[in-house]
Design a protein around this motif. Structure first.
Motif, short mmCIF file in Angstrom:
data_model
loop_
_atom_site.label_atom_id
_atom_site.label_comp_id
_atom_site.label_asym_id
_atom_site.label_seq_id
_atom_site.Cartn_x
_atom_site.Cartn_y
_atom_site.Cartn_z
N LEU B 411 0.85 -1.19 0.00
CA LEU B 411 0.00 0.00 0.00
C LEU B 411 0.88 1.23 0.00
N MET B 412 0.42 2.26 -0.68
CA MET B 412 1.16 3.52 -0.65
C MET B 412 0.29 4.57 0.01
N GLY B 413 0.95 5.60 0.50
CA GLY B 413 0.22 6.71 1.10
C GLY B 413 -0.11 6.42 2.55
N SER B 414 -0.61 7.43 3.21
CA SER B 414 -0.98 7.25 4.61
C SER B 414 -2.22 8.10 4.87
N GLY B 415 -2.79 7.90 6.02
CA GLY B 415 -3.98 8.66 6.35
C GLY B 415 -5.24 7.86 6.09
N ASN B 416 -6.34 8.45 6.50
CA ASN B 416 -7.60 7.71 6.44
C ASN B 416 -8.41 8.01 5.19
N GLU B 417 -7.84 8.76 4.29
CA GLU B 417 -8.65 9.27 3.20
C GLU B 417 -8.47 8.45 1.94
N ARG B 418 -7.23 8.37 1.47
CA ARG B 418 -6.99 7.68 0.21
C ARG B 418 -5.63 7.00 0.25
N GLY B 419 -5.37 6.25 -0.77
CA GLY B 419 -4.10 5.54 -0.86
C GLY B 419 -3.98 4.92 -2.22
N SER B 420 -2.98 4.10 -2.40
CA SER B 420 -2.79 3.41 -3.66
C SER B 420 -2.34 1.99 -3.39
N ILE B 421 -2.76 1.12 -4.29
CA ILE B 421 -2.26 -0.25 -4.25
C ILE B 421 -1.17 -0.33 -5.30
N ALA B 422 -0.04 -0.86 -4.92
CA ALA B 422 1.03 -1.03 -5.89
C ALA B 422 1.37 -2.50 -5.99
N ILE B 423 1.44 -3.00 -7.21
CA ILE B 423 1.92 -4.37 -7.43
C ILE B 423 3.25 -4.23 -8.14
N SER B 424 4.27 -4.75 -7.50
CA SER B 424 5.59 -4.60 -8.09
C SER B 424 6.07 -5.96 -8.56
N LEU B 425 6.56 -6.00 -9.78
CA LEU B 425 7.05 -7.25 -10.37
C LEU B 425 8.55 -7.08 -10.62
N GLN B 426 9.32 -7.99 -10.11
CA GLN B 426 10.75 -7.89 -10.32
C GLN B 426 11.29 -9.19 -10.86
N SER B 427 12.14 -9.06 -11.84
CA SER B 427 12.64 -10.29 -12.45
C SER B 427 13.57 -10.96 -11.45
N ALA B 428 13.47 -12.27 -11.40
CA ALA B 428 14.35 -13.02 -10.52
C ALA B 428 15.75 -12.89 -11.08
#
Lengths: 674, 685
Positions: B411-428
């Protein structure tokens, strides 16, 4: 205003009718406004002085925390391992060329042996830029500039809870300084790392973990706070554009439940003999935010009742020695004793020494909250709504001796282990205990319900005085106050200009602070003159001084109430300065019957005109707290820079509420009285 | 021709096998003639005959047996034919119910051990015994029949599968990695959507009762979704739901064991010592069933635990489970223990693992990724228990086969209002070089399935995709996308996305912004809570197949399942979203406060509005012009009573005085003083 109008009506029909009781009560209050305001102000002052007596003992409110219910299992084995790390760090600091590269590597190596996921977090010093309204933007997200040649490297290790679901994490932070690795407090700095490592090695084998553990060995070359806040910013608001390699290695572990910052500080031989190890708690975050009281309670409980460590919190030493406070303490003791002799149930007797200490601690607590500047790296956590506390451990004996060091690490480590274990037990967020409180001792607090009373007493007379003044004016038009809106508007426009001026001054590089200060003052004066030229003199025919005072009081009371919501402590201290100014303001040329009272009021006015000026007010506050020897008025620029560097709302208060109030006060003082 | 061949191969033993259970039942019948009608209530064929008299019954039974024997040939015929013609690779269809038990042990690179229990029960399409089953769990068969389930998988998981260390692309980890909590998906053989939803609801309740878990929370339409191709390609007959917060304990294991014919009393399941298996770092208990007309119903019950041996360098089965394996379950067709050793652990020069104990068979898979040591449990007994021992000769850091991209979500961001979901893909890091070329035509496909509860209001148009530190247009990367936006309090949001990344890519990130919604007061948990969960996202790689083919000489349902074309997939972490938590005692305070203020305000307002001032003035003038106010009146009354003066005179004197004259003040002070003194004396006495 409505009350005043009604009151005027009542006066008109003086004896003809009788209105409702509530209206008559209001009218009564307004007609006796002087008495009411004097009584309220005195009550406010007394309530403020009595606060240490009203402090309650802290208690652990959240049952799930269960502090100290499990025996600590940190053993000599963990501590000896940690000692090896300390020795290694010290040897690197002595021998190697670049300790700022070698030490993070070493720590990472030790972390990996424990099976933790590790990475290095690089950060540079942030530009101390002036953002006048930065306070209102919640997420400070500035792109990192690693182009800067010097950057710090924090080492981060994560232990995944074996059976946990990885939703939450507890963060341990141990600052150390690579730049000063060979310096005087090198052994203490290395001991912080050692302490963290001993706890970390225990937790890496713990099967009871429900939350992941993150250990940040933060590089404090730019200060403790910078590294932690840079890491937290990257944790919450990563930057995906540009160099992707730093993002690739950055690992996370869920929502943070709590942050514990600890560092070992070895003080030089104190005059006072310490019979125990001491831990000092720092809790104040930016703009007077505090972590949940339960967190402090857990640390205090474990330190005092389990590990036998003495707990301290910030205290103004100067106040303890102050004669005035001592006399007050004696008076309080006598009053308490007398009250008790009247009725045995009235138990607010307190030994005078305890009162003195309580007052000194309370003053420090209020001051650090009012300043709005965090007292340690924990402040960075609070910006992301994470409860955090900084623990400064100072050992009883020197850390150079290996035996005493091991014993100290064991004690300190067990304290942190217990705290982690308690937070780990927590099923919910910290919510049970208080968030708004002042501390008067490590185990005593004043909650919001009590400390609001003095402020309420101080602010209560303001509307009454405003109403009575409005009533006393000769003009009977209900919209007569509009004439005074012009000077008010001028003053507030000016204050906004003054607020924004430093932004442009700070753009000019390489200016010594004295010059900046003078530029600021000069610019402000010029702005005021220009505003007068544009809008005309504030003393027009319709502006009666009473009306001006009424409007000033109204605007100040609005400002104070707004500030009390943002940062209560600032409003509290501000009210002590501003409320007398509002009440006493009287033009020099006004004629009164009683010359004695007039001369007294005039003296008070002149004193307040000097002391109420924000520059002298700040100097006075610092003088009271730190001693007057060090204070100089020209330091104002530095202290303001300090405030805006930390995005403190206190700066806005000083310039947007206090300064216009003072200017209006001067306006009234020099009112021609047509 | 095929029919004759297979029947001939059965021979006399085969005849007995078919007859065997029936003969046993017949003898049971004759011994318990009275209870018999109860015993076979659901066996239609048997209850049809008269079962009361002993002798009559015996003759009837025999006749019916004969009839059945002939009839069973008739029934089995089409299956034999189809088996002959169709080269179906998974399992040869048995003509009767079968049960087999297996255990696979696998040393992991961080010195932990993976123990994978695998139990298979097969019920042929039309059971020889009608509705009766003798090995196959009846509750499951009824479930399948009633809800027309084609496929179903239920998993209870605690802990996280460590894709980095324990492997991500071999069939075992692809099957083992499950999201924490409960995950349930099912494919139905029902045409209409409404019926499927209704059936799903009933199914969740049935399973909830069967496994002592709160699976019934998946009943509400806000908690399950119907992905079309993100999970499994289907025609809209798939339902998928997850409960990340469900705790797993022995309560769930016991009903699961009840499905086994020997429970945990004998055979491999007897190793399941509760304290040992629940001490593990990962615990995933699953039930997977498939049903079709061809193969009947097949249940795979698996339990995977990752255990930490006390001694890191050497462990044995007995040390791990605190129990020893003394023999097979008598009802099992086969009972085997495997030890799988990855090739990376057996490095080129030296073997870092040492095995103690002799295996019955050792084979490698086709592509030489691993070695399997097989132990037949039948050979062991009470006197000689099976105890595999493994010693690590050398400690070193190796890693198992990785998935092409490592997925993590935060999760990105803080607080009770909004945020973002981040899916990170990294090559092995290691596997990229060998596997792909960096040519422009090479692409890796990634499928992401993300189900988000409705109170996390995702704005799907804010999707931003960063590839190697540069923002990319979604058109270039997204090959296929299917978004089902959430509907408040009705359905969750579902995002299915097929992405195409260049093979040389090192890292990618997908960001979706969201607002945090407000829950209705009764949707909050009763206490202040930790936060709300977003279930794991599923990231799968359709171009990558995890399969291991072992020689046919090993007949094992477990290794058979390795042969299937399983797509490499991995689950991400569960996320915790802190929502605004109202303090439910606060509204009470606020309500009382505001009510008081409002009452005062409106009271006085209404009073002012409805009063006719002039009228009142006139009245006041005419009537009691000189009536004093309430407080002075009270004070005067009290003082009169104290002093005993007549009311009239007091009234007169009062009216001439101002409201707050010195006399009144004096009286008030006097009374207060008397009250304080009185209080003090009463308390002290």
């Amino acid at each position: 205003m409505e009350v005043a109008e009604v009151e005027a009506e009542v006066e008109k029909k003086a004896t003809a009718t009788r209105s409702r009781l509530i209206v008559r009560l209001a009218a009564l209050l307004v007609s006796h406004s002087t008495l009411v305001s004097v009584v309220c102000c005195l009550a406010g002052l007394i309530a403020l002085l009595v606060l240490p007596l009203l402090a309650k003992n802290t208690y652990i409110s959240e049952n799930a925390l269960l502090p100290g219910s499990a025996n600590p299992v940190l053993s000599y084995q963990h501590v000896t391992q940690a000692n090896n790390l300390i020795m290694d760090i010290m040897s690197i600091a002595d021998v190697k060329e670049a300790p700022d590269i070698e030490i993070p590597k070493l720590i990472a190596k030790y972390m990996e042996i424990l099976g933790a996921e590790t990475y290095h977090h690089k950060f540079s010093q942030p530009q101390n830029q002036f953002h006048p309204l930065y306070f209102f933007s919640s997420s400070p997200n500035s792109p990192p500039t690693l182009a800067n040649l010097s950057y710090g490297t924090s080492t981060v290790g994560i232990i995944r809870a074996p059976r946990g679901d990885g939703k939450e994490a507890i963060v341990l932070v141990s600052p150390y300084n690579t730049q000063n690795a060979g310096g005087i407090d090198a052994s203490a700095s290395a001991s912080s790392i050692g302490l963290a490592f001993s706890v970390f090695s225990l937790l890496s084998r713990a099967t009871w973990l429900a939350k992941d553990i993150i250990w940040v060995a933060s590089d404090s070359r730019f200060g403790d706070h910078t590294s932690v806040s840079a890491w937290l910013n990257d944790y919450h608001n990563p930057n995906f554009i540009g160099d992707a390699s730093s993002n690739r290695i950055f690992k996370r572990a869920g929502t943070m439940a709590c942050g514990i910052v600890f560092k070992v500080v070895e003080k030089e031989r104190r005059e006072k003999y310490e019979d125990r190890d001491v831990v000092t708690m720092y809790a104040e975050a930016s703009n007077g935010q505090m972590p949940n009281l339960d967190l402090l309670n857990v640390v205090h409980y474990l330190a005092v009742h389990r590990q036998g460590i003495r707990v301290r919190i910030g205290m103004f030493g100067g106040l303890v020695k102050s004669h005035l406070v001592r006399v007050l303490g004696e008076v309080m003791q006598q009053v308490g004793r007398f009250a008790r002799s009247l009725n045995p149930d009235w138990r607010f007797e307190m030994p005078s020494s305890e009162y003195v200490e309580g007052t000194a601690t309370l003053a420090s607590s209020i001051y650090s909250q009012a300043l709005g500047v965090p007292t340690g790296p924990h402040g960075a956590f609070r910006d992301y709504q994470v409860d955090a506390v900084t623990l400064e451990l100072s050992p009883r004996f020197s850390l150079k001796n290996e035996h005493t060091r091991l014993a100290f690490l064991l004690k300190g480590g067990r304290l942190i282990e217990g705290t982690v274990r308690s937070v780990n037990n927590l099923l919910e967020k910290f919510h049970q205990s208080f968030f708004l409180y002042f501390l008067t001792a490590p185990n005593k607090f004043v909650s919001v319900g009590v400390y609001m009373i003095p402020f309420a007493f101080l602010v209560a007379p303001l509307p009454i005085i405003a109403a009575s003044l409005f009533n006393l004016t000769s003009n009977r038009n209900p919209w007569r106050w509009l004439h005074t809106a012009k000077p008010l508007l001028i003053t507030h426009t000016w204050s906004v200009v003054v607020t924004l001026l430093p932004f442009y001054i700070s753009k000019i590089s390489d200016l010594p602070s004295t010059h900046c200060m003078l530029t600021w003052a000069g610019g402000s004066l010029m702005a005021l003159v220009i505003l007068y030229i544009v809008f005309g003199s504030p003393y027009s025919k319709h502006v009666e001084w009473r009306l001006l005072k009424a409007v000033m009081i109204a605007s100040v009371s609005i400002g104070l109430c707004l500030m009390s919501i943002i940062n209560f402590a600032t409003a509290q201290i501000g009210a002590l300065f501003v409320v007398p100014m509002c009440l006493f303001a009287l033009p020099i040329r006004v004629k009164t019957n009683n010359s004695l009272i007039r001369s007294m009021v005039m003296t008070c006015n002149l004193v307040m005109a000097v002391l109420g000026f924000p520059v002298t007010a700040v100097a006075l506050m610092q003088g009271v707290i730190k001693g007057f020897g060090t204070v100089s008025i020209l330091e104002f620029w530095d202290s303001m820079k300090f405030l805006w560097g930390w995005n403190s709302a206190t700066y806005l208060y000083l310039v947007l509420v206090h300064l216009p109030c003072w200017l209006l006060f001067l306006h009234i003082l020099f009112h021609p009285c047509h | 021709m095929g029919l004759f061949k297979s029947v001939n191969q059965l021979g006399a033993w085969g005849h007995f096998k078919i007859l065997g259970p029936i003969i046993i039942y017949a003898s049971v019948l004759s011994v318990f003639p009275l209870g018999s009608s109860l015993w076979f209530l659901d066996g239609e064929r048997f209850t049809s005959g008269p079962l009361t008299g002993g002798g009559v019954m015996a003759s009837h039974t025999f006749l019916s047996l004969l009839l059945f024997y002939l009839y069973s040939f008739h029934l089995l015929r089409p299956i034999y034919c189809s088996f002959g013609s169709n080269g179906f690779e998974t399992t040869s269809v048995p003509k009767e119910e079968e049960f087999s038990e297996e255990l696979l042990l696998k040393p992991l690179p961080d010195y932990k051990v993976l123990a994978h229990f695998h139990f298979t029960s097969i019920s042929p399409p039309s059971s020889s015994n009608g509705k009766h089953h003798h090995l196959f769990p009846k509750s499951i068969a009824q479930l399948v029949k009633k809800y027309k389930i084609r496929e179903l998988e239920l998993s209870f998981t605690q802990g996280r599968w460590n894709y980095d260390r324990w492997g991500a692309s071999d069939p075992l980890s692809t099957a083992n990695g499950k999201p924490p909590g409960v995950e349930l998906w099912a494919l139905f053989d029902i045409p209409t959507k409404e019926e499927i939803d209704a059936t799903w609801r009933n199914l969740t309740h049935s399973l909830s009762g069967l496994f002592c878990a709160s699976i019934n929370f998946l009943e509400s339409s806000t908690s399950y979704s119907a992905p079309l191709w993100g999970f499994l390609p289907n025609n809209g007959d798939l339902r998928y739901g997850a409960l990340p917060r469900e705790a797993v304990c022995t309560e769930n294991l016991t009903p699961w064991l009840k499905l086994l014919p020997c429970r945990d009393k004998a055979g491999i399941a007897s190793l399941l010592d509760r304290p040992s298996i629940y001490r593990g770092h990962y615990h995933s208990q699953r039930l997977k069933l498939r049903s079709d007309g061809l193969n009947g119903i097949v249940i795979e019950q698996t339990l995977s635990v990752v255990l930490q041996p006390i001694d890191r360098t050497s462990w044995s089965m007995h040390q791990l489970f605190k129990k020893s394996l003394t023999g097979k379950c008598a009802l099992a067709k086969s009972s085997k223990v495997f030890l799988e050793i990855e090739r990376s652990l057996v490095s080129q020069n030296e073997n870092i693992l040492e095995l103690v104990g002799e295996a019955d068979m050792v084979t490698n898979d086709q592509r030489d990724h691993s070695t399997i040591y097989q132990y037949n449990v039948e050979r062991y007994s009470e006197h000689e228990a099976l105890d595999i021992r493994v010693n690590w000769k050398k400690l070193l850091q190796v890693s198992f086969l990785q998935a092409p991209l490592h997925a993590s979500r935060f999760l990105m961001g803080s607080g009770n209002e909004r945020g973002s979901i981040a899916i990170s893909l990294q090559s092995a890091r290691n596997s990229t070089k060998g596997l792909y070329d960096n040519s422009k035509n090479c692409f890796t496909r990634v499928v992401i399935l993300q189900v988000v509860p409705w109170y996390v209001k995702v704005y799907y148009h804010t999707l931003r995709i960063y590839v190697d530190g540069a923002i990319r247009d979604a058109k270039d990367v997204v090959e296929k996308i299917n978004v089902t936006p959430s509907e408040d309090k009705v359905s969750p949001g579902t995002l299915e996305m097929m992405l195409q990344f260049p093979c040389g890519m090192m890292s990618a990130a997908l960001i979706l912004d969201f607002d945090k919604g407000f829950l209705h007061i009764d949707e909050y948990p009763p206490d202040a809570n930790q936060g709300f969960d977003i279930p794991s996202a599923l990231v799968s790689f359709p171009d990558f197949i995890s399969r291991r083919i072992y020689p046919d000489s090993i007949s094992s349902p477990l290794l058979q399942s390795y042969k299937g074309r399983n797509i490499v997939k991995s689950y991400t972490e569960v996320l915790l979203v802190p929502l605004t938590t109202p303090d439910f005692s606060m509204p009470y305070n606020v309500i009382t406060f505001t009510c008081t203020v409002l009452a005062l305000y409106f009271g006085s307002m209404v009073n002012v509005l409805r009063r006719r001032v002039s009228e009142e003035e006139r009245l006041a003038k005419s009537k009691d012009k000189r009536k004093p106010g309430l407080i002075p009146l009270l004070i005067s009354k009290i003082s009169n009573k104290v002093r005993g003066i007549k009311e009239d005179s007091a009234n007169q004197s009062q009216s001439s005085e101002p409201i707050l004259g010195p006399k009144v003040v004096f009286k008030v002070v006097l009374i207060a003083l008397i009250a304080v003194l009185g209080h003090y004396f009463f308390n002290s006495s």
